[in-house]
Design an enzyme around this catalytic site. Sequence first.
Site, mmCIF file in Angstrom:
data_model
loop_
_atom_site.group_PDB
_atom_site.id
_atom_site.type_symbol
_atom_site.label_atom_id
_atom_site.label_comp_id
_atom_site.label_asym_id
_atom_site.label_seq_id
_atom_site.Cartn_x
_atom_site.Cartn_y
_atom_site.Cartn_z
ATOM 1 N N CYS A 168 41.873 44.286 41.689
ATOM 2 C CA CYS A 168 41.300 44.306 40.339
ATOM 3 C C CYS A 168 39.823 44.676 40.310
ATOM 4 C CB CYS A 168 41.479 42.944 39.672
ATOM 5 S SG CYS A 168 43.122 42.255 39.846
ATOM 6 N N HIS A 307 35.684 38.638 33.532
ATOM 7 C CA HIS A 307 36.941 39.095 34.142
ATOM 8 C C HIS A 307 38.114 38.550 33.334
ATOM 9 C CE1 HIS A 307 39.526 40.717 37.154
ATOM 10 N NE2 HIS A 307 40.014 39.540 37.493
ATOM 11 N N GLU A 318 35.995 31.155 36.781
ATOM 12 C CA GLU A 318 34.927 31.991 36.252
ATOM 13 C C GLU A 318 33.960 31.178 35.400
ATOM 14 O OE1 GLU A 318 34.167 36.428 34.407
ATOM 15 O OE2 GLU A 318 36.200 35.583 34.338
ATOM 16 N N LYS A 340 40.469 41.732 27.894
ATOM 17 C CA LYS A 340 41.844 41.837 28.392
ATOM 18 C C LYS A 340 42.852 41.299 27.382
ATOM 19 C CE LYS A 340 41.075 41.817 33.422
ATOM 20 N NZ LYS A 340 39.606 41.765 33.493
ATOM 21 N N HIS A 345 45.660 43.573 31.476
ATOM 22 C CA HIS A 345 44.968 43.683 32.756
ATOM 23 C C HIS A 345 45.340 45.018 33.381
ATOM 24 C CE1 HIS A 345 42.893 42.896 36.292
ATOM 25 N NE2 HIS A 345 43.359 41.707 36.635
ATOM 26 N N PHE A 404 42.155 39.680 43.671
ATOM 27 C CA PHE A 404 42.904 39.136 44.796
ATOM 28 C C PHE A 404 42.297 39.687 46.090
ATOM 29 C CE2 PHE A 404 47.308 38.334 42.640
ATOM 30 C CZ PHE A 404 46.754 37.259 41.968
#
Length: 418
Positions: A168, A307, A318, A340, A345, A404
């Site tokens: 990502c 994010h 976050e 998002k 995403h 990730f």
Amino acid sequence: MSRDSDSGRVVITGLGAASCLGIGSHIQFQNASLCNSGITGFSNSLSIQVDLSCAGLVPSNIVDHFDSSTLGMYDRVAHLSWVASKEALEHSGLKDLRSEELERSAVFWGTGFGGANTVENAYDNIYINGEDRVRPFTVIGVMSNGAAALISLNTAFKGPSITYSTACASSAHAIGEAYRSIKHGYCDRAIAGGAESLLTAASIKAWEALKTLAMPDPENIAKSCKPFSKNRTGFVLGEGAAAIVLESLSSAKKRGAIILAEIIGYGATSDSLHITKPDPLGQSKAMQLAINDAGLNADQVVYINAHGTATQVGDIAETISIKNTFGLDAAKKLAISSTKAIHGHTLGAAGALELLITVQAMQNNIAPGTAFLEFNDPQCDLNYLPLRSIELSIPYAMSNSFAFGGSNVSLILARDVS
């Protein structure tokens, strides 16, 4: 580097995008500012049954942009990449570059899954259709640098053509590394960004197994992604691409380009802790590195495009990382949102798409809201701009991408390029 001189300064002169919100950079911000979602039901015909109720699909037929040779040779991720890049180039006004200028023009591109559609087609041909061969250009479609190669071929840019694949954070890394390359004099201009198109049976089954996908909203499927909300259930998969033209300030001034914003900070770290569980400490370090690179005090940042994936663990991590970076009092004064909620995403394209929206937020003095945030999670207790956008002067903004593998990227923009 001091902002009192042009040396080492990197500016943005062009934007291009395609997502479920539409094709074109301006339509991304138009929908973001209105909190309008492009997420729809998913009914694509696939080779096997999948359990995917909603997704962010690029609505227009992008095949109209290509000849049959390009359509057959490259994956859909490359097609999306060129649609966005072509718009960004046109927006920037870059054309008729001399040979020596092409030598110092680069492509920095990101993608998480690369040519997923081509991989899927190859396996369908062999294992479902019983064929003994795949298409001749399967390797070209599969390779992760196919999109960057298509951009390079279509532009004749002869500088570095580099592909980043950090899940990502892929396109955020691509933009950050393009910024560094220009800042330190390795090239004068670049197309940077990323793309993703992975709504294939195998990819969807993989995400199903990980159990991170959102449940469809029972009242309105467009509201299925709810970052920072108490009733969030996960993220919605989206496809798309976003491209940004970066130039040295001296190059942009020399040709009289319209300057949209300046990139002044880039921070990149690794959690080195867990393959999927985010670490607030690693995220905080990326944000602090970006602030340090920008030469700012933390309290000068006004808006953060978070994010914000709408996962239980990710949104809380976050929130903690922002508090750690800015301090509790300053963190609560920040305007923060996750777009998002409306475009899903887009994985390898997410960092670029969200930075593009952040540039437009600064230009329009509007911080986009977090759509569908009706029920605040008490553990996500910052100002996430629930449900609506606000008018806000934004001299400095941050965009976060956390992936990730523990890859973290923060980018900082300045609006005033004087």
